[in-house]
Design a protein around this motif. Structure first.
Motif, PDB file in Angstrom:
ATOM      1  N   TYR A 172     -49.683 -14.160  21.526  1.00 43.16           N
ATOM      2  CA  TYR A 172     -50.179 -12.846  21.750  1.00 43.16           C
ATOM      3  C   TYR A 172     -50.664 -12.449  20.445  1.00 43.16           C
ATOM      4  O   TYR A 172     -51.684 -11.838  20.226  1.00 43.16           O
ATOM      5  N   ILE A 200     -45.497  -8.957  31.678  1.00 44.85           N
ATOM      6  CA  ILE A 200     -45.159 -10.275  32.238  1.00 44.85           C
ATOM      7  C   ILE A 200     -44.270 -11.232  31.667  1.00 44.85           C
ATOM      8  O   ILE A 200     -43.320 -11.706  32.248  1.00 44.85           O
ATOM      9  N   ARG A 203     -43.695 -10.439  41.790  1.00 52.88           N
ATOM     10  CA  ARG A 203     -43.121 -10.746  40.499  1.00 52.88           C
ATOM     11  C   ARG A 203     -41.544 -11.437  40.736  1.00 52.88           C
ATOM     12  O   ARG A 203     -40.844 -11.688  39.693  1.00 52.88           O
ATOM     13  N   CYS A 246     -49.860 -12.024  39.342  1.00 52.07           N
ATOM     14  CA  CYS A 246     -48.247 -12.194  39.180  1.00 52.07           C
ATOM     15  C   CYS A 246     -47.751 -10.866  40.087  1.00 52.07           C
ATOM     16  O   CYS A 246     -46.705 -10.326  39.821  1.00 52.07           O
ATOM     17  N   GLY A 268     -50.139 -20.585  41.893  1.00 53.81           N
ATOM     18  CA  GLY A 268     -49.391 -19.828  41.724  1.00 53.81           C
ATOM     19  C   GLY A 268     -49.439 -18.324  42.335  1.00 53.81           C
ATOM     20  O   GLY A 268     -48.514 -17.653  42.757  1.00 53.81           O
ATOM     21  N   LEU A 274     -45.318 -15.542  38.006  1.00 56.08           N
ATOM     22  CA  LEU A 274     -45.388 -14.903  36.651  1.00 56.08           C
ATOM     23  C   LEU A 274     -45.860 -15.786  35.660  1.00 56.08           C
ATOM     24  O   LEU A 274     -46.868 -15.641  34.853  1.00 56.08           O
ATOM     25  N   GLU A 275     -45.382 -17.224  35.928  1.00 60.57           N
ATOM     26  CA  GLU A 275     -46.083 -18.269  35.203  1.00 60.57           C
ATOM     27  C   GLU A 275     -47.838 -18.440  35.228  1.00 60.57           C
ATOM     28  O   GLU A 275     -48.334 -18.400  34.176  1.00 60.57           O
ATOM     29  N   GLY A 309     -49.760 -15.960  35.896  1.00 56.37           N
ATOM     30  CA  GLY A 309     -50.141 -14.691  35.339  1.00 56.37           C
ATOM     31  C   GLY A 309     -50.223 -14.995  33.815  1.00 56.37           C
ATOM     32  O   GLY A 309     -51.363 -14.486  33.509  1.00 56.37           O
ATOM     33  N   LEU A 310     -49.192 -15.268  33.381  1.00 51.52           N
ATOM     34  CA  LEU A 310     -49.285 -15.715  31.864  1.00 51.52           C
ATOM     35  C   LEU A 310     -50.191 -16.540  31.481  1.00 51.52           C
ATOM     36  O   LEU A 310     -51.113 -16.335  30.526  1.00 51.52           O
ATOM     37  N   LYS A 311     -50.474 -18.011  32.349  1.00 47.94           N
ATOM     38  CA  LYS A 311     -51.360 -18.793  31.769  1.00 47.94           C
ATOM     39  C   LYS A 311     -52.875 -17.910  31.985  1.00 47.94           C
ATOM     40  O   LYS A 311     -53.756 -18.321  31.236  1.00 47.94           O
ATOM     41  N   GLU A 336     -63.445  -6.487  31.249  1.00 46.76           N
ATOM     42  CA  GLU A 336     -61.975  -6.287  31.116  1.00 46.76           C
ATOM     43  C   GLU A 336     -61.395  -5.608  32.282  1.00 46.76           C
ATOM     44  O   GLU A 336     -60.176  -5.975  32.357  1.00 46.76           O
ATOM     45  N   LEU A 377     -54.092 -13.900  19.576  1.00 44.29           N
ATOM     46  CA  LEU A 377     -55.123 -13.249  20.393  1.00 44.29           C
ATOM     47  C   LEU A 377     -55.351 -11.872  19.587  1.00 44.29           C
ATOM     48  O   LEU A 377     -56.531 -11.746  19.689  1.00 44.29           O
ATOM     49  N   VAL A 389     -58.210  -7.167  33.512  1.00 43.27           N
ATOM     50  CA  VAL A 389     -56.790  -6.809  33.335  1.00 43.27           C
ATOM     51  C   VAL A 389     -56.062  -6.557  34.990  1.00 43.27           C
ATOM     52  O   VAL A 389     -54.945  -6.805  35.225  1.00 43.27           O
ATOM     53  N   LEU A 402     -45.592 -25.253  37.627  1.00 44.03           N
ATOM     54  CA  LEU A 402     -46.580 -25.300  38.532  1.00 44.03           C
ATOM     55  C   LEU A 402     -46.911 -26.907  38.319  1.00 44.03           C
ATOM     56  O   LEU A 402     -47.161 -27.113  37.360  1.00 44.03           O
ATOM     57  N   VAL A 429     -58.803  -1.565  25.453  1.00 39.71           N
ATOM     58  CA  VAL A 429     -58.688  -3.035  26.168  1.00 39.71           C
ATOM     59  C   VAL A 429     -57.537  -3.632  25.609  1.00 39.71           C
ATOM     60  O   VAL A 429     -56.881  -4.082  26.405  1.00 39.71           O
ATOM     61  N   LEU A 487     -53.512 -14.752  31.723  1.00 37.07           N
ATOM     62  CA  LEU A 487     -53.683 -13.739  30.858  1.00 37.07           C
ATOM     63  C   LEU A 487     -54.203 -14.306  29.383  1.00 37.07           C
ATOM     64  O   LEU A 487     -55.032 -14.175  28.654  1.00 37.07           O
ATOM     65  N   VAL A 488     -53.245 -15.356  29.150  1.00 38.30           N
ATOM     66  CA  VAL A 488     -53.507 -16.001  27.822  1.00 38.30           C
ATOM     67  C   VAL A 488     -55.055 -16.729  27.694  1.00 38.30           C
ATOM     68  O   VAL A 488     -55.638 -16.397  26.603  1.00 38.30           O
ATOM     69  N   PHE A 505     -54.617  -9.659  36.324  1.00 37.40           N
ATOM     70  CA  PHE A 505     -53.767 -10.128  35.393  1.00 37.40           C
ATOM     71  C   PHE A 505     -52.405  -9.645  36.311  1.00 37.40           C
ATOM     72  O   PHE A 505     -51.464 -10.157  36.742  1.00 37.40           O
ATOM     73  N   VAL A 506     -52.596  -8.301  36.740  1.00 30.55           N
ATOM     74  CA  VAL A 506     -51.446  -7.727  37.824  1.00 30.55           C
ATOM     75  C   VAL A 506     -51.437  -8.370  39.031  1.00 30.55           C
ATOM     76  O   VAL A 506     -50.226  -8.742  39.905  1.00 30.55           O
ATOM     77  N   VAL A 566     -49.854  -5.190  29.834  1.00 32.46           N
ATOM     78  CA  VAL A 566     -49.620  -6.017  30.899  1.00 32.46           C
ATOM     79  C   VAL A 566     -49.052  -7.478  30.543  1.00 32.46           C
ATOM     80  O   VAL A 566     -48.002  -7.862  31.213  1.00 32.46           O
ATOM     81  N   ARG A 599     -36.311 -14.386  34.438  1.00 31.46           N
ATOM     82  CA  ARG A 599     -36.150 -15.517  35.557  1.00 31.46           C
ATOM     83  C   ARG A 599     -35.727 -16.619  34.590  1.00 31.46           C
ATOM     84  O   ARG A 599     -35.197 -17.488  35.327  1.00 31.46           O
ATOM     85  N   GLU A 618     -40.618  -9.917  32.160  1.00 27.54           N
ATOM     86  CA  GLU A 618     -40.076 -10.300  33.597  1.00 27.54           C
ATOM     87  C   GLU A 618     -39.840 -11.993  33.639  1.00 27.54           C
ATOM     88  O   GLU A 618     -38.769 -12.219  34.305  1.00 27.54           O
ATOM     89  N   LEU A 619     -40.650 -12.546  33.125  1.00 23.77           N
ATOM     90  CA  LEU A 619     -40.461 -14.302  32.947  1.00 23.77           C
ATOM     91  C   LEU A 619     -39.328 -14.477  32.264  1.00 23.77           C
ATOM     92  O   LEU A 619     -38.418 -15.650  32.487  1.00 23.77           O
TER      93      LEU A 619
END
Lengths: 508, 101
Positions: free
Chosen positions: B33, B80, A163, A160, A258, A169-170, A172-174, A149, B36, A153, B99, B69, A176-177, A156-157, B76, B87, B83-84
């Motif tokens: 989220y 994101i 930023r 993206c 990305g 960012l997109e 990074g989000l994909k 992890e 999750l 993590v 993308l 964790v 992350l999920v 993740f940073v 994080v 934008r 920020e997203l």
């Protein structure tokens, strides 16, 4: 003294901090960077990336000179069974250090002139590297999860990091999920394994059932237990996400496209290699008693992964997505090696050798990409590589060697890597997997050569108005020349002469 | 009624399935989220149940690591999303398709 105190004393005595000196050094270096950012005047901040790179070089040289045998801890468990130091772990430590060094170098090129904080990138890259090194040596599900992890993590940073770009960012989000989804799935598997192997009513149960050794001993007694089988499948699914095996590969093309080039390289090489180091440990040391289910499962994954990666890459015109999809195919070949290592012990060395050739080839290609796409998200199409060899023969040459090695063209290193894996698969009697792999390699030559053709043999059709605004080609600093040249040279030399590396791997 | 390990496991598996299906079908990132987190909490419940049934503390201790964790992940993740949103002005997953495929 009471029993608890004696036990406590034993555990405290197994905290051999000397065994993780390289990781501690990286952690200290990472913190030093942040301290330097506070205390150095603003106009000296350019020095910080250099401190990061030189510091890592020092750690690498020290490791190779004095710590190659794991500081004398090889074959030992430390920290109450959390870590186990073996030969593969030591090779992987060097592997991650080298890839982190190359990533830091690429970052100095590709972050230059961008309006983002620079120091944190190197800080996170160092922390991720330290966690990767621990991950490759973990021997207990708690440490395994924590280091995994920390890596995730951190990524993740990093993904993206730019930023101000919505696509970063997109991505990074994909990432992350899907990464969080896969770690939850893996955790459920860990919980099931912990529960069943710690059940005091079952024979061979252990009070420390998250330890890999204790779990293996339990599974030897109960290879048919349904809960254990579900647990194993869920844990393998979590690792399959890391190595991007089918059907856990859906994140790869988007995230690779990305993220900025150094991060893509880090994900493609270090994150994937960590997945394989972990998979080798899990398959050989933990789940080996469940071979009858494990082998068909991994074989199916390998076949689908090779076919998907190669077929999806055939029509791809974006180079980052191409690297991602072809990387999926490489994961397929490596999976074949992992399966073979259940039957042929030296196949483990072949997998690690393949990873080394993959590192050299991939970083050569990503190095060229970092030079050619100054703004991320542009300069990534195959069309952007037209005329490369004519205008920048050095970059063109490095690209050809890197891609040729990834395609497995003799006599480059990638060919030897594939050959070793295929020989191992043949000796293990995995003829179907071998056939699919060879078919995959043939397909891969098509798209790798499409790229080489664009860079070397095709010329830009110049119309007068386009000639007027001819594109600018990047300048290559001498240090970049040295690094890319070394990567290409190492790829060529390793194709003819495996010498010390194969000696080292042969002793695993 | 006597609550044993099976009840713990059944609840945990049910929660986990809810979370998993939610991640796959929901369209709002924030709800994803939450799903999750639901999956992680399902794991936590299973660990605590096993820990009690097996009489070892490992599971309970592991839970603290998982919570830590999960907090880092969400920290994080929310950064994101914020920020997203600045934008793009949306947090719906179908809108996040810039993308190319």
């Amino acid at each position: 003294m009471s029993d608890h105190l004696i036990e406590f004393k034993e555990i405290a005595a197994s905290n051999q901090w000397g065994a993780i000196l390289p990781e501690i050094a990286l952690g200290v270096l990472a913190l030093t960077l942040l301290v330097l950012e506070i205390f150095l005047p603003k106009n000296r901040h350019v020095l910080i990336p250099r401190v990061a790179i030189i510091g890592q070089l020092v750690v690498l040289v020290w490791f190779l000179a004095f710590f190659r045998a794991g500081g004398g801890y090889i074959g030992q468990e430390t920290f109450g069974g959390m870590l186990f130091h073996d030969g593969v772990g030591q090779v992987m430590r060097v592997f991650f250090l080298v890839s982190s060094l190359l990533v830091c170098h690429l970052a100095t090129i590709s972050l230059a002139g961008k309006q983002v904080p620079k120091v944190e990138f190197f800080h996170i890259a160092l922390v991720v590297t330290a966690a990767l090194m621990l991950l490759a040596q973990s021997n207990h599900f708690v440490l395994f999860f924590i280091s995994l992890e920390t890596v995730t993590v951190g990524f993740f940073v990093l993904v993206c990091y730019l930023r101000y770009q919505a696509i970063a960012l997109e991505a990074g989000l994909k990432y992350l999920v899907l990464a969080a989804l896969s770690s939850a799935v893996m955790l459920f598997g860990i919980a099931l394994l912990y529960g069943i192997a710690g059940n005091p009513l079952l024979e061979g149960s252990s009070s420390d059932s998250m330890n890999f050794g204790a779990l293996n001993a339990f599974l030897k007694n109960h290879p048919e237990s349904n809960i254990a089988i579900i647990g194993m499948i869920l844990v393998i699914a979590g690792v399959a996400f890391k190595i991007a095996a089918f059907p856990f590969q859906i994140w790869v093309p988007d995230v690779y496209q990305g993220a900025s080039t150094p991060v893509t390289a880090f994900l493609a090489v270090a994150s994937k290699a960590a997945g394989f180091a972990v998979l080798l440990t899990l398959v050989l040391k933990v789940f080996q008693p469940m071979e009858t289910i494990l082998v068909p499962l991994l074989s199916l994954l390998a076949i689908l992964t090779i076919l998907y990666g190669n077929i999806a890459a055939l029509t791809q015109r974006n180079t980052k997505r191409l690297m991602g999809l072809s990387g999926i195919a490489h994961a397929g070949y490596l999976l074949v090696g992992v399966i073979a290592s259940l039957y042929v012990p030296w196949a483990m060395g072949a997998v690690v050798f393949y990873l080394v050739t993959y590192l050299l080839g991939s970083f050569a290609v990503f190095g060229v990409m970092a030079h050619l796409s100054p703004e991320d998200g542009t300069g990534d199409e195959l069309e952007d590589y037209l005329d490369l060899a004519k205008n920048r023969p050095f970059l063109g040459g490095v690209l050809v060697v890197g891609l040729g090695s990834l395609a497995g063209i003799p006599p480059l290193a990638g060919f030897i890597g594939k050959l070793l894996i295929f020989i191992a698969a043949f000796q293990a009697g995995l003829y179907w997997l071998l056939a699919v792999s060879v078919f995959g390699v043939v397909l891969s030559i098509y798209y790798y050569f499409g790229w080489i053709k664009a860079a070397v043999f095709q010329y830009w059709q110049v119309s007068p108005e386009e000639a007027a605004r001819s594109r600018e080609w990047p300048e290559i600093s001498s240090i970049s020349r040295l690094i890319l040249g070394t990567l290409a040279a190492a790829t060529v030399v390793l194709g003819f002469f495996q010498g010390p590396l194969s000696d080292w791997l042969g002793r695993l | 009624m006597n609550i044993g390990i099976h009840e713990f496991l059944a609840t945990s598996a049910l929660l986990f399935t809810f979370g998993f299906v939610g991640v796959l079908v929901r369209r709002n990132v924030l709800v994803v989220y939450m799903c999750l987190e639901l999956m992680l909490n399902a794991v936590t419940l299973a660990l605590v149940g096993f820990s009690r049934f097996n009489g070892t503390m490992d599971g309970n201790v592991f839970v603290f690591f998982i919570i830590t964790v999960a907090a880092a992940e969400v920290a994080v993740g929310l950064a994101i999303v914020v920020e997203l949103f600045r934008r793009r002005g949306t947090v719906m997953l179908p809108a996040l398709n810039h993308l190319k495929h």
